[in-house]
Design an enzyme around this catalytic site. Structure first.
Site, PDB file in Angstrom:
ATOM      1  N   LYS A  22       0.832  -1.220   0.000  1.00 53.41           N
ATOM      2  CA  LYS A  22       0.000   0.000   0.000  1.00 53.41           C
ATOM      3  C   LYS A  22       0.861   1.261   0.000  1.00 53.41           C
ATOM      4  O   LYS A  22       0.626   2.184  -0.774  1.00 53.41           O
ATOM      5  CB  LYS A  22      -0.908  -0.001   1.237  1.00 53.41           C
ATOM      6  N   ASN A  23       1.858   1.319   0.875  1.00 51.85           N
ATOM      7  CA  ASN A  23       2.595   2.574   1.012  1.00 51.85           C
ATOM      8  C   ASN A  23       3.519   2.841  -0.181  1.00 51.85           C
ATOM      9  O   ASN A  23       3.847   4.002  -0.454  1.00 51.85           O
ATOM     10  CB  ASN A  23       3.343   2.622   2.343  1.00 51.85           C
ATOM     11  N   ARG A  94      -3.326   9.801   4.171  1.00 53.12           N
ATOM     12  CA  ARG A  94      -2.018  10.419   4.346  1.00 53.12           C
ATOM     13  C   ARG A  94      -1.326  10.590   2.989  1.00 53.12           C
ATOM     14  O   ARG A  94      -0.686  11.585   2.710  1.00 53.12           O
ATOM     15  CB  ARG A  94      -1.180   9.502   5.241  1.00 53.12           C
ATOM     16  N   CYS A 118      -3.987   8.015   9.745  1.00 55.16           N
ATOM     17  CA  CYS A 118      -4.277   7.479  11.070  1.00 55.16           C
ATOM     18  C   CYS A 118      -3.816   8.460  12.149  1.00 55.16           C
ATOM     19  O   CYS A 118      -2.756   9.085  12.019  1.00 55.16           O
ATOM     20  CB  CYS A 118      -3.556   6.145  11.250  1.00 55.16           C
ATOM     21  N   ARG A 123       2.327  14.101  13.347  1.00 52.06           N
ATOM     22  CA  ARG A 123       2.580  13.915  11.928  1.00 52.06           C
ATOM     23  C   ARG A 123       2.708  15.226  11.143  1.00 52.06           C
ATOM     24  O   ARG A 123       1.940  15.472  10.194  1.00 52.06           O
ATOM     25  CB  ARG A 123       1.515  12.996  11.323  1.00 52.06           C
ATOM     26  N   ASP A 126       6.606  19.426   8.019  1.00 50.60           N
ATOM     27  CA  ASP A 126       7.621  20.476   7.889  1.00 50.60           C
ATOM     28  C   ASP A 126       8.829  20.053   7.047  1.00 50.60           C
ATOM     29  O   ASP A 126       9.410  20.874   6.332  1.00 50.60           O
ATOM     30  CB  ASP A 126       8.081  20.940   9.290  1.00 50.60           C
ATOM     31  N   GLN A 127       9.207  18.771   7.108  1.00 45.44           N
ATOM     32  CA  GLN A 127      10.372  18.327   6.328  1.00 45.44           C
ATOM     33  C   GLN A 127      10.073  18.301   4.829  1.00 45.44           C
ATOM     34  O   GLN A 127      10.949  18.556   4.006  1.00 45.44           O
ATOM     35  CB  GLN A 127      10.851  16.938   6.785  1.00 45.44           C
ATOM     36  N   ASP A 307       4.965   0.215  12.119  1.00 41.25           N
ATOM     37  CA  ASP A 307       3.702  -0.358  11.623  1.00 41.25           C
ATOM     38  C   ASP A 307       3.495  -1.800  12.084  1.00 41.25           C
ATOM     39  O   ASP A 307       2.451  -2.405  11.793  1.00 41.25           O
ATOM     40  CB  ASP A 307       3.651  -0.289  10.086  1.00 41.25           C
ATOM     41  N   ARG A 399      -8.460   0.182   5.109  1.00 39.82           N
ATOM     42  CA  ARG A 399      -7.580   1.130   4.409  1.00 39.82           C
ATOM     43  C   ARG A 399      -6.351   0.425   3.864  1.00 39.82           C
ATOM     44  O   ARG A 399      -5.742   0.900   2.902  1.00 39.82           O
ATOM     45  CB  ARG A 399      -7.079   2.215   5.375  1.00 39.82           C
TER      46      ARG A 399
HETATM   47  C1  EPZ Z   1       4.716   6.639   6.544  1.00 42.64           C
HETATM   48  O1  EPZ Z   1       4.078   7.728   7.223  1.00 42.64           O
HETATM   49  C2  EPZ Z   1       3.668   5.557   6.412  1.00 42.64           C
HETATM   50  N1  EPZ Z   1       2.548   6.101   5.645  1.00 42.64           N
HETATM   51  C3  EPZ Z   1       3.215   5.084   7.792  1.00 42.64           C
HETATM   52  O2  EPZ Z   1       2.357   3.994   7.594  1.00 42.64           O
HETATM   53  C4  EPZ Z   1       4.416   4.620   8.592  1.00 42.64           C
HETATM   54  O3  EPZ Z   1       4.008   4.352   9.905  1.00 42.64           O
HETATM   55  C5  EPZ Z   1       5.494   5.711   8.614  1.00 42.64           C
HETATM   56  O4  EPZ Z   1       5.835   6.132   7.259  1.00 42.64           O
HETATM   57  C6  EPZ Z   1       6.778   5.263   9.282  1.00 42.64           C
HETATM   58  O5  EPZ Z   1       7.306   4.145   8.618  1.00 42.64           O
HETATM   59  C7  EPZ Z   1       2.594   6.150   4.337  1.00 42.64           C
HETATM   60  O6  EPZ Z   1       3.553   5.710   3.702  1.00 42.64           O
HETATM   61  C8  EPZ Z   1       1.411   6.715   3.637  1.00 42.64           C
HETATM   62  P1  EPZ Z   1       7.266   9.612   8.379  1.00 42.64           P
HETATM   63  P2  EPZ Z   1       4.728   9.152   7.215  1.00 42.64           P
HETATM   64  O7  EPZ Z   1       7.241  10.890   7.613  1.00 42.64           O
HETATM   65  O8  EPZ Z   1       5.355   9.395   5.885  1.00 42.64           O
HETATM   66  C9  EPZ Z   1       8.152  12.842  11.820  1.00 42.64           C
HETATM   67  C10 EPZ Z   1       0.467   2.656   7.963  1.00 42.64           C
HETATM   68  O9  EPZ Z   1      -0.042   2.099   8.961  1.00 42.64           O
HETATM   69  N2  EPZ Z   1       8.035  13.845  10.737  1.00 42.64           N
HETATM   70  O10 EPZ Z   1       8.309   8.609   8.042  1.00 42.64           O
HETATM   71  O11 EPZ Z   1       3.710  10.090   7.714  1.00 42.64           O
HETATM   72  C11 EPZ Z   1       6.824  12.140  12.110  1.00 42.64           C
HETATM   73  O12 EPZ Z   1       6.024  12.892  12.983  1.00 42.64           O
HETATM   74  C12 EPZ Z   1       1.018   4.056   8.083  1.00 42.64           C
HETATM   75  O13 EPZ Z   1       0.524   2.144   6.833  1.00 42.64           O
HETATM   76  C13 EPZ Z   1       8.305  15.166  11.024  1.00 42.64           C
HETATM   77  O14 EPZ Z   1       8.621  15.545  12.141  1.00 42.64           O
HETATM   78  O15 EPZ Z   1       5.843   8.946   8.316  1.00 42.64           O
HETATM   79  C14 EPZ Z   1       7.305  10.837  12.668  1.00 42.64           C
HETATM   80  O16 EPZ Z   1       7.634  11.010  14.013  1.00 42.64           O
HETATM   81  C15 EPZ Z   1       0.765   4.682   9.402  1.00 42.64           C
HETATM   82  N3  EPZ Z   1       8.200  16.070  10.003  1.00 42.64           N
HETATM   83  C16 EPZ Z   1       8.590  10.541  11.890  1.00 42.64           C
HETATM   84  O17 EPZ Z   1       9.003  11.808  11.366  1.00 42.64           O
HETATM   85  C17 EPZ Z   1       7.871  15.713   8.737  1.00 42.64           C
HETATM   86  O18 EPZ Z   1       7.808  16.580   7.854  1.00 42.64           O
HETATM   87  C18 EPZ Z   1       8.444   9.574  10.741  1.00 42.64           C
HETATM   88  O19 EPZ Z   1       7.342   9.964   9.922  1.00 42.64           O
HETATM   89  C19 EPZ Z   1       7.612  14.367   8.468  1.00 42.64           C
HETATM   90  C20 EPZ Z   1       7.705  13.438   9.495  1.00 42.64           C
END
Ligand code: EPZ
Length: 432
Positions: A22-23, A94, A118, A123, A126-127, A307, A399
């Protein structure tokens, strides 16, 4: 209300086929509209997040032709630079944030509703925004809750990510593939879906090197072209079945997987006493006895995935001894523990740590899924429990898991998606 009914107690046994990731599909489908030419994508999972993103690209002018349940042909030439991505579904998922990177990269302008997803933590994005700005884009919020990113010219840049983010890494890759010059992303995420999206973009003519390491270099190209591409198998769906096999003391052959992507799970299951047999694209999990305790901390790939955190907690809740699970990625991912407690689990959450004292059994209960992976974990708990459980809010589970009850039934589980009181009564009074 539609929900699952589960009569627990059957060890899972047999074979199950894993769907596409999915992702990865969310990134790849967003990237598929970065060319005027037609793109064919195979092994797309049929789950609601994917239907939402397909619907979003169709609504802004892409032509989406379903070839079969798991493949489609997409042509994004009908999308204009003034496209606005916004509807109720887009706001709930997302992955819609990937349309910011893809439309900005392709049209130098994107207007996309702020992403949902979710509720597992703050979440922020900013990055992502920092990356788009480094490439020269002006990024701002506009009512009603839209992110707008626009640029006259995108220029390659050196971007150091403050946190390892899957979403920001994929988004910046997409925004920079047709920028002038070279972009370097440092401290990039290494997840298999980052690599799969990079491979897909390269098959469209992009020049991305280093995906899967923490430094990714993207040399801008003039344009992208059509391709045919098959999405990798879903490591989290595979992991969920591996842990379901272990929790029910079953014997399950999980097919269509990449064992390398499951190493962290295989290692933990082996450590606590499961037998794991791997071949090229299959993994068999056998658990014949009560498993042992262990500790784990969620980390970016190749660490233990966030996850899979709820699923391992459910399993360790039944193991012999005390285990400690630390969640280091999302701050709000233990909400399901209250539900497990209703089943007799003994778990204490302190901040981002769960201290789990294994109990001999879970007992069926009425449960509510707080999010996608926690929902799947509660299903595992119900399969392992004594008696009947009813699991609500299954729209979260839908989902990301294709045919979840059907696949589990294929392994001998008693689980039904019930819609009406009559279905419910039929399940309750079924003679076993
Ligand atoms: C992806 O979410 C996945 N979603 C999530 O899967 C997964 O849990 C997550 O990566 C971690 O592996 C999708 O791919 C659609 P991140 P994402 O950006 O991209 C912080 C599932 O169940 N962060 O890697 O939102 C953030 O808060 C879902 O399938 C910032 O601070 O995750 C977190 O603490 C749930 N600023 C960490 O980084 C940013 O701009 C990692 O988040 C972006 C992220």
């Amino acid at each position: 209300m539609a929900h699952y009914m589960v009569r627990g107690g059957n060890p899972l046994s047999g074979e199950v086929e894993i769907a596409g990731a999915k992702n990865a599909a969310l990134g790849i489908l967003a990237a598929s509209v970065m060319t005027n030419e037609t793109v064919t994508i195979e092994n797309i999972p049929d789950v609601s997040d994917i239907r939402a993103i397909l619907n979003a690209i169709e609504e802004i002018g892409a032509h989406v032709e379903r070839l079969d349940r798991h493949s489609c042909r997409i042509n994004g030439s009908g999308i204009s630079s003034q496209a606005v991505v916004d509807n109720d579904y887009v706001r709930k998922i997302r992955g819609s944030y990937y349309l910011i990177g893809s439309l900005l990269g392709r049209h130098r302008r994107a207007a996309v509703a702020l992403p949902g997803g979710c509720n597992i933590g703050l979440r922020p994005i900013d990055q992502h925004i920092k990356g788009f700005r480094a490439l020269g884009a002006d990024v701002y919020l506009a009512p009603p809750g839209m992110v707008v990113a626009e640029a006259e010219v995108l220029r390659g840049a050196h971007i150091y990510m403050d946190v390892v983010s899957v979403g920001a890494t994929i988004n910046i890759m997409m925004a920079s593939v047709m920028a002038e010059g070279t972009t370097t992303i440092e401290n990039a995420a290494k997840e298999p879906h980052v690599v799969d999206t990079a491979n897909f973009l390269n098959s469209m003519g992009a020049n991305i090197k280093g995906a899967g390491t923490d430094v990714i270099r993207i040399k801008g190209v003039q344009k992208l072209h059509g391709t045919t591409y098959s999405i990798i198998p879903d490591q989290i769906e595979a992991g969920t079945f591996m842990f379901a096999a272990a929790a029910t003391r079953g014997d399950v052959l999980i097919k269509n997987v990449i064992p390398k992507h499951l190493e962290f799970l295989t290692a933990k299951l082996t450590e606590i006493g499961c037998q794991i047999h791997e071949s090229d694209d299959e993994v068999r999990v056998v658990a014949t006895k009560r498993l042992g305790a262990t500790n784990a901390k969620t980390l970016p790939y190749p660490g233990f995935p966030t996850d899979m955190q709820p699923q391992i907690t459910v399993l360790l809740g039944l193991s012999n001894g005390v285990s400690i699970i630390t969640e280091s990625i999302f701050e709000n991912r233990f909400k399901y523990v209250d539900e497990l407690t209703k089943m007799g689990a003994s778990i204490r959450v302190e901040g981002n740590t769960a201290i789990i004292t294994g109990v001999g059994k879970y007992t069926g209960a009425n449960l509510s899924s707080p999010d996608l992976r926690a929902g799947a974990a509660l299903v595992i708990a119900a399969l392992a429990a004594e008696g009947v459980s009813e699991i609500y809010d299954i729209h979260y589970i839908e989902r990301g898991y294709e045919d979840f009850p059907e696949k589990l039934r294929g392994l001998g589980a008693e689980i039904e998606r019930v819609d009406t009181d009559q279905d419910r009564r039929r399940f309750s009074f079924k003679i076993v």
